[in-house]
Scaffold this active site. Sequence first.
Site, short mmCIF file in Angstrom:
data_model
loop_
_atom_site.label_atom_id
_atom_site.label_comp_id
_atom_site.label_asym_id
_atom_site.label_seq_id
_atom_site.Cartn_x
_atom_site.Cartn_y
_atom_site.Cartn_z
CB THR A 11 39.84 23.24 33.51
OG1 THR A 11 38.18 22.53 34.41
CG2 THR A 11 39.11 24.29 32.69
CB VAL A 127 41.43 39.85 38.59
CG1 VAL A 127 40.46 40.13 38.77
CG2 VAL A 127 42.26 39.21 40.25
N GLY A 182 33.48 24.35 31.23
CA GLY A 182 34.18 24.67 32.83
C GLY A 182 34.90 25.80 33.29
CD GLU A 185 36.22 29.09 41.61
OE1 GLU A 185 37.31 28.67 41.59
OE2 GLU A 185 36.26 29.47 39.96
CG ASP A 196 35.14 33.43 41.44
OD1 ASP A 196 36.55 33.28 41.93
OD2 ASP A 196 34.81 34.17 40.83
CE LYS A 200 38.00 35.74 39.58
NZ LYS A 200 36.64 35.46 38.92
N GLY A 297 37.27 30.40 31.64
CA GLY A 297 37.60 28.87 31.09
C GLY A 297 39.41 28.36 30.30
#
Length: 405
Positions: A11, A127, A182, A185, A196, A200, A297
């Site tokens: 992606t 991030v 998209g 994860e 996640d 970050k 994205g």
Amino acid sequence: MVNIAVLGYGTVGSGVVEVINTNYESISKKAGQEINIKYVLDLRDFPENPIQEKIVHDYNIILNDEEVDIVVEVMGGIEPAYTYVKSALEKGKSVATSNKELVAKHGSELIALAKEKDINFLFEASVGGGIPIIRPLNQSLTADEICEITGILNGTTNFILTKMRQDGSDFEDVLKEAQALGYAERNPAADVEGYDACRKIAILSSLAYGRQVDYEDIYTEGITKITAKDMVFAEAFGYAIKLLGSSRRENGSIYCMVAPAMISEANPLYSVNGVFNGIFVKGNVLGDVMFYGSGAGKLPTASAVVSDIVDEVKHLHTNIMTRWSSKKMTLADIEGSKKRFYVRMEGSLSGRKKEVESVFGAIAATEIESIPNEFAFITEVMSEKEYKEKAKTISGILNRIRVDR
Ligand code: HSE
């Protein structure tokens, strides 16, 4: 002309190629030179796609090509990304990455290695997707002591929570939608369990304090226990439920946490909806500043990666200093952190009000709501430890959520 190699045509990798092709001229002007994608590393072949002529399957071709100055790592995961990135830096090639796991775990080491070699290891996309936040923390907010960073740092969970609230949608259905778009994860637990967001906030905290904040030390709670009923009660109290990653200085200690929180309309993060991320930063001289934009994205993330490539072209043999030492920052135990708590309980309000108040203290009439067989209320400010001790003495608690400002 500067040659780059992109590791991974997923992606983000395909997004990086698209962004460079779409804005080729303006990007080249801003970088001061043309940027040529010489290789794309992927296990797969793409026979119908013009990218195929750049595809290689052996990383050594890239590593040993002295014409490649910049390696773009957008594969994700720790291995083989760590080995590839480290060996690229050792060979004098700058690296741009979107890989938050890699940065959270090995950031300080890779930054030090880039400094030693007079090249760069940049990670703007790790991030906040397309939101500039790493560069502002590293280069713009340098006059301040950072007192607080609180952010909606995961697009997938924000998308899920927003849809659950707006449409009354089911958790699993919205997750599938986020995956199809998209945002999510590969392993959705990384999003919905808060891992996640944890990586970050560890990255942002390490940059803000200039020392290693280990993500393993950060208390982390996801959104899987949030139900449609919590949404209904939150709305009745005038709150939105958000997954917040926060890092705060309080009386000389640093508290870090990832957990769902109820926030009011007065909070600037209240209106951050859908896949958008928002990051609120408080500096001791600046006061409040807020960063907002597309948090996940293909193209937003690729935009941040390409901004790092441009910076690296502009600083091919000059290190842009990043203050993040390997010296560990010890975080305060969250048991001492103080908040109000939303508590949802089984039973009837009229039957249990006295019992609840005997444990949690008097509750204002505006801070208690009921539906058939359940009710919810908001406590006074208390520490995590106090809340836990009180909650142990009463039965029928169905959920509790911290109430932030
Ligand atoms: N899964 C991540 C998110 C992708 O939803 O925010 C961007 O880091």
